[in-house]
Design a protein around this motif. Structure first.
Motif, PDB file in Angstrom:
ATOM      1  N   GLY A 166       1.292  20.922  55.110  1.00 37.20           N
ATOM      2  CA  GLY A 166       0.715  22.198  55.512  1.00 37.20           C
ATOM      3  C   GLY A 166      -0.714  22.045  56.002  1.00 37.20           C
ATOM      4  N   VAL A 167      -1.084  22.824  57.014  1.00 36.19           N
ATOM      5  CA  VAL A 167      -2.436  22.821  57.558  1.00 36.19           C
ATOM      6  C   VAL A 167      -2.881  24.270  57.733  1.00 36.19           C
ATOM      7  CG1 VAL A 167      -3.930  22.157  59.487  1.00 36.19           C
ATOM      8  CG2 VAL A 167      -2.058  20.646  58.791  1.00 36.19           C
ATOM      9  N   VAL A 168      -4.034  24.613  57.181  1.00 37.95           N
ATOM     10  CA  VAL A 168      -4.602  25.956  57.321  1.00 37.95           C
ATOM     11  C   VAL A 168      -5.917  25.829  58.078  1.00 37.95           C
ATOM     12  CG1 VAL A 168      -5.536  27.978  56.123  1.00 37.95           C
ATOM     13  CG2 VAL A 168      -3.534  26.775  55.199  1.00 37.95           C
ATOM     14  N   ALA A 169      -6.101  26.675  59.094  1.00 39.36           N
ATOM     15  CA  ALA A 169      -7.317  26.622  59.902  1.00 39.36           C
ATOM     16  C   ALA A 169      -7.976  27.984  59.987  1.00 39.36           C
ATOM     17  CB  ALA A 169      -6.994  26.111  61.307  1.00 39.36           C
ATOM     18  N   LEU A 170      -9.300  27.982  59.963  1.00 40.17           N
ATOM     19  CA  LEU A 170     -10.114  29.159  60.223  1.00 40.17           C
ATOM     20  C   LEU A 170     -10.933  28.868  61.468  1.00 40.17           C
ATOM     21  CD1 LEU A 170     -11.563  29.779  56.630  1.00 40.17           C
ATOM     22  CD2 LEU A 170      -9.323  30.425  57.537  1.00 40.17           C
ATOM     23  N   VAL A 171     -10.926  29.786  62.425  1.00 40.37           N
ATOM     24  CA  VAL A 171     -11.637  29.550  63.683  1.00 40.37           C
ATOM     25  C   VAL A 171     -12.407  30.809  64.076  1.00 40.37           C
ATOM     26  CG1 VAL A 171     -11.423  28.979  66.131  1.00 40.37           C
ATOM     27  CG2 VAL A 171      -9.900  27.899  64.470  1.00 40.37           C
ATOM     28  N   GLU A 172     -13.661  30.626  64.430  1.00 39.42           N
ATOM     29  CA  GLU A 172     -14.458  31.704  65.005  1.00 39.42           C
ATOM     30  C   GLU A 172     -14.215  31.709  66.513  1.00 39.42           C
ATOM     31  OE1 GLU A 172     -18.437  31.304  62.172  1.00 39.42           O
ATOM     32  OE2 GLU A 172     -18.207  30.089  63.979  1.00 39.42           O
ATOM     33  N   PRO A 173     -13.867  32.833  67.121  1.00 44.11           N
ATOM     34  CA  PRO A 173     -13.718  32.869  68.582  1.00 44.11           C
ATOM     35  C   PRO A 173     -15.008  32.394  69.246  1.00 44.11           C
ATOM     36  CG  PRO A 173     -12.914  34.898  67.600  1.00 44.11           C
ATOM     37  CD  PRO A 173     -13.614  34.144  66.498  1.00 44.11           C
ATOM     38  N   LYS A 174     -14.898  31.417  70.106  1.00 39.55           N
ATOM     39  CA  LYS A 174     -16.048  30.824  70.807  1.00 39.55           C
ATOM     40  C   LYS A 174     -17.042  30.193  69.836  1.00 39.55           C
ATOM     41  CE  LYS A 174     -15.699  34.061  74.686  1.00 39.55           C
ATOM     42  NZ  LYS A 174     -16.405  35.055  75.536  1.00 39.55           N
ATOM     43  N   GLY A 175     -16.564  29.812  68.638  1.00 40.04           N
ATOM     44  CA  GLY A 175     -17.455  29.228  67.642  1.00 40.04           C
ATOM     45  C   GLY A 175     -16.832  28.046  66.942  1.00 40.04           C
ATOM     46  N   ARG A 176     -17.041  27.985  65.627  1.00 42.51           N
ATOM     47  CA  ARG A 176     -16.641  26.828  64.836  1.00 42.51           C
ATOM     48  C   ARG A 176     -15.212  26.927  64.313  1.00 42.51           C
ATOM     49  NH1 ARG A 176     -20.748  27.398  60.174  1.00 42.51           N
ATOM     50  NH2 ARG A 176     -20.166  29.578  60.559  1.00 42.51           N
ATOM     51  N   ALA A 177     -14.717  25.777  63.868  1.00 37.24           N
ATOM     52  CA  ALA A 177     -13.410  25.711  63.213  1.00 37.24           C
ATOM     53  C   ALA A 177     -13.577  24.992  61.885  1.00 37.24           C
ATOM     54  CB  ALA A 177     -12.407  24.966  64.090  1.00 37.24           C
ATOM     55  N   ARG A 178     -12.697  25.306  60.959  1.00 35.47           N
ATOM     56  CA  ARG A 178     -12.647  24.599  59.684  1.00 35.47           C
ATOM     57  C   ARG A 178     -11.181  24.455  59.314  1.00 35.47           C
ATOM     58  NH1 ARG A 178     -17.120  26.931  56.135  1.00 35.47           N
ATOM     59  NH2 ARG A 178     -18.222  26.408  58.054  1.00 35.47           N
ATOM     60  N   VAL A 179     -10.754  23.228  59.018  1.00 31.87           N
ATOM     61  CA  VAL A 179      -9.323  22.949  58.881  1.00 31.87           C
ATOM     62  C   VAL A 179      -9.049  22.213  57.572  1.00 31.87           C
ATOM     63  CG1 VAL A 179      -7.311  22.275  60.232  1.00 31.87           C
ATOM     64  CG2 VAL A 179      -9.534  22.420  61.342  1.00 31.87           C
ATOM     65  N   PHE A 180      -7.920  22.557  56.937  1.00 31.42           N
ATOM     66  CA  PHE A 180      -7.608  22.015  55.620  1.00 31.42           C
ATOM     67  C   PHE A 180      -6.151  21.586  55.532  1.00 31.42           C
ATOM     68  CE2 PHE A 180     -10.828  25.268  55.417  1.00 31.42           C
ATOM     69  CZ  PHE A 180     -11.846  24.698  54.659  1.00 31.42           C
ATOM     70  N   HIS A 181      -5.947  20.417  54.950  1.00 27.10           N
ATOM     71  CA  HIS A 181      -4.597  19.970  54.621  1.00 27.10           C
ATOM     72  C   HIS A 181      -4.268  20.513  53.238  1.00 27.10           C
ATOM     73  CE1 HIS A 181      -2.077  16.545  52.730  1.00 27.10           C
ATOM     74  NE2 HIS A 181      -1.283  17.480  53.234  1.00 27.10           N
ATOM     75  N   VAL A 182      -3.149  21.216  53.115  1.00 25.53           N
ATOM     76  CA  VAL A 182      -2.729  21.767  51.824  1.00 25.53           C
ATOM     77  C   VAL A 182      -1.313  21.290  51.522  1.00 25.53           C
ATOM     78  CG1 VAL A 182      -4.205  23.813  51.995  1.00 25.53           C
ATOM     79  CG2 VAL A 182      -1.878  23.899  52.924  1.00 25.53           C
ATOM     80  N   LYS A 183      -1.055  21.115  50.246  1.00 25.26           N
ATOM     81  CA  LYS A 183       0.296  20.710  49.846  1.00 25.26           C
ATOM     82  C   LYS A 183       1.319  21.784  50.197  1.00 25.26           C
ATOM     83  CE  LYS A 183      -0.054  16.618  48.006  1.00 25.26           C
ATOM     84  NZ  LYS A 183       0.718  15.474  48.564  1.00 25.26           N
TER      85      LYS A 183
END
Length: 312
Positions: A166-183
């Motif tokens: 599983g992969v969960v991502a948070l992204v700001e439009p026209k900004g940063r991303a933060r991504v996580f591998h989850v079980k």
């Protein structure tokens, strides 16, 4: 050899070391053993003795010697710094990354060395002190995807998301991303990621997944886009909300993993996610060019060690 590799930092070991010192110590050398930054209490050891490593310094505070690579992912590496700079530049000069085989062929190192170099650089790209995403009047897009176990011809292939990483991502439009591998992408794991990484005054934009219903109440607003089955719905909601930015991030990640890297075990997946997150957060659209991106990656080497085997 391309024109960019005519730069002295890719050709001259002293220039490569000086460039790394400039990136790591922009205001002067700092002892990695005791933190001493007083220039009058740090001496550069110079002389004709062969035992003196170039750039070797002596700290009068803790009485220990050090170079610019001590306390970094490069410590005790026998790979020349010129090749580290070349690998970092190749790594950061395109959004799709570069395979260890290409590093192996271009730099003249073994495949095993190239593979390990890439993982050290990925470790340097990790952000250990991220600031909250979004904020008042801003939005954060969240989505989840699944990676791996996709070939039906594979011996261990099993159908279903539960068989994938599983992969969960948070992204700001026209900004940063933060991504996580989850079980497992559950409502609990998604909530933990959101509340620890996104500002509560942000608007949360997601698809119609039930994972975000409860946590969405903890934000300024929760707006969804009804994609429908097999993307048969809409890409833009009634209030203009979308999840296009996070889906574009996933699209680039999956194309690159399939076309450049071919295979990644779940054990190393978070490091690959760190790599794509770093390049996204330091992309050309945000005013960061290839050289600056490479320097930022090299700046992240401090305080991180990665060895072939854990010390016993």
């Amino acid at each position: 050899m391309t024109a960019v590799f005519q730069n002295p930092i890719f050709q001259d070991e002293d220039k490569a070391r000086e460039a790394l010192e400039g990136v790591r110590w922009p205001n002067g050398a700092i002892c990695p053993h005791c933190g001493n930054a007083d220039p009058d209490r740090i001496a550069l050891i110079a002389g004709k003795k062969q035992s003196h490593r170039p750039g070797l310094r002596y700290c009068l505070g803790c009485k220990k010697q050090f170079t610019v690579t001590v306390g970094t992912v490069f410590e005790r590496s026998k790979v020349p710094l010129t090749k580290w700079w070349m690998a970092a530049h190749m790594f950061n000069s395109g959004k799709n990354g570069v395979s260890a085989h290409e590093i192996h062929r271009s730099l003249g190192v073994t495949y095993k060395t190239a593979w390990f170099m890439m993982h050290r650089l990925r470790e340097a790209m990790k952000d250990f002190a991220p600031s909250p995403m979004g904020g008042e009047g801003q939005s954060v897009q969240a989505d989840e995807t699944y990676y791996g176990n996709s070939s039906k011809r594979a011996k261990g292939y099993k159908k279903g998301h539960s068989q994938k990483a599983g992969v969960v991502a948070l992204v700001e439009p026209k900004g940063r991303a933060r991504v996580f591998h989850v079980k497992s992408a559950t409502a609990e794991t998604v909530r933990e990621i959101l509340v620890t990484n996104a500002h509560r005054k942000s608007e949360l934009h997601t698809d119609e997944s039930r994972l975000y219903i409860k946590v969405g109440r903890e934000f300024a607003a929760h707006k969804t886009v009804e994609h429908g089955m097999n993307q048969s719905g809409y890409y833009v909601g009634d209030d203009g909300q979308t999840t296009n930015a996070v889906e574009n991030f996933f699209g680039n990640f999956k194309r690159s993993m399939k076309g450049t890297y071919r295979f990644c075990s779940e054990q190393h997946l978070q490091r690959y996610l760190n790599e794509f997150q770093f390049r996204h957060n330091n992309r050309t659209a945000l005013g960061v060019n290839d050289g600056e991106r490479t320097a930022l990656a090299m700046k992240g080497i401090e305080g991180k060690r990665l060895t072939y085997r854990p010390a016993h």
